[in-house]
Enzyme design. Sequence first.
Site, PDB file in Angstrom:
ATOM      1  N   TYR A 136     -13.951  -0.956  79.735  1.00  0.00           N
ATOM      2  CA  TYR A 136     -13.883  -0.751  78.289  1.00  0.00           C
ATOM      3  C   TYR A 136     -13.551  -2.044  77.559  1.00  0.00           C
ATOM      4  O   TYR A 136     -12.751  -2.061  76.629  1.00  0.00           O
ATOM      5  CB  TYR A 136     -12.850   0.335  77.964  1.00  0.00           C
ATOM      6  CG  TYR A 136     -13.153   1.637  78.655  1.00  0.00           C
ATOM      7  CD1 TYR A 136     -14.139   2.487  78.173  1.00  0.00           C
ATOM      8  CD2 TYR A 136     -12.478   1.990  79.817  1.00  0.00           C
ATOM      9  CE1 TYR A 136     -14.435   3.671  78.813  1.00  0.00           C
ATOM     10  CE2 TYR A 136     -12.771   3.178  80.469  1.00  0.00           C
ATOM     11  CZ  TYR A 136     -13.752   4.016  79.972  1.00  0.00           C
ATOM     12  OH  TYR A 136     -14.051   5.187  80.613  1.00  0.00           O
ATOM     13  N   CYS A 137     -14.174  -3.107  77.953  1.00  0.00           N
ATOM     14  CA  CYS A 137     -13.901  -4.444  77.425  1.00  0.00           C
ATOM     15  C   CYS A 137     -15.155  -4.959  76.713  1.00  0.00           C
ATOM     16  O   CYS A 137     -16.276  -4.563  77.047  1.00  0.00           O
ATOM     17  CB  CYS A 137     -13.539  -5.364  78.604  1.00  0.00           C
ATOM     18  SG  CYS A 137     -13.294  -7.095  78.192  1.00  0.00           S
ATOM     19  N   GLY A 138     -14.966  -5.852  75.782  1.00  0.00           N
ATOM     20  CA  GLY A 138     -16.109  -6.476  75.122  1.00  0.00           C
ATOM     21  C   GLY A 138     -16.985  -7.258  76.092  1.00  0.00           C
ATOM     22  O   GLY A 138     -18.164  -7.480  75.827  1.00  0.00           O
ATOM     23  N   PHE A 139     -16.422  -7.657  77.234  1.00  0.00           N
ATOM     24  CA  PHE A 139     -17.175  -8.406  78.240  1.00  0.00           C
ATOM     25  C   PHE A 139     -17.804  -7.499  79.306  1.00  0.00           C
ATOM     26  O   PHE A 139     -18.447  -7.990  80.232  1.00  0.00           O
ATOM     27  CB  PHE A 139     -16.281  -9.436  78.934  1.00  0.00           C
ATOM     28  CG  PHE A 139     -15.830 -10.560  78.037  1.00  0.00           C
ATOM     29  CD1 PHE A 139     -16.747 -11.448  77.494  1.00  0.00           C
ATOM     30  CD2 PHE A 139     -14.489 -10.733  77.756  1.00  0.00           C
ATOM     31  CE1 PHE A 139     -16.336 -12.480  76.670  1.00  0.00           C
ATOM     32  CE2 PHE A 139     -14.062 -11.769  76.930  1.00  0.00           C
ATOM     33  CZ  PHE A 139     -14.988 -12.645  76.387  1.00  0.00           C
ATOM     34  N   THR A 140     -17.626  -6.185  79.188  1.00  0.00           N
ATOM     35  CA  THR A 140     -18.137  -5.256  80.206  1.00  0.00           C
ATOM     36  C   THR A 140     -19.637  -5.416  80.427  1.00  0.00           C
ATOM     37  O   THR A 140     -20.130  -5.230  81.538  1.00  0.00           O
ATOM     38  CB  THR A 140     -17.792  -3.798  79.828  1.00  0.00           C
ATOM     39  OG1 THR A 140     -16.370  -3.694  79.750  1.00  0.00           O
ATOM     40  CG2 THR A 140     -18.312  -2.807  80.844  1.00  0.00           C
TER      41      THR A 140
END
Length: 159
Positions: A36-40
Amino acid sequence: MIIDVSNTEILRSNGNKAKLGEFSGNVLLIVNVASYCGFTIQYEELQKLHEIYSEKGLKILAFPCNDFGNQEPDNLSEIKDFCSTKFGVEFEIFEKIHAKGDTSEPYTTLNKTEPEGDVAWNFEKFLVSKDSKVIARFKSNVKPLDENLIAAIEVALDY
């Protein structure tokens, strides 16, 4: 300082212990991951790296981590299902770890790599040579298909 990770003990997703030295002869890209990360979205490029270089000796080792913004709260089964369903991930996903503060392996060892210090966020990458030495560290904003990361992988593979 050259960091040798060959004796670093890790936990596979089935709970079995392993040492990073068991991967000797391969180049490793070790990444702390979160769903659930912007980098996922980097899972997509990590899978492409796997497809391009796995037969040439690159192993991608993903370690789920909930240390940053509670962005990996799921259990390992849910994480693996998410990765395979959403991104077609085929590389190995290990047990959840802590990458900062009271770390767990492999990060207790990896965080000694220059610049020394805890991993700063999800999707930080460590490149390990065929002889189990850490040779590069890439921050989270360096995408897996970044030309500098690709160049480092290819040099490590003797491409």
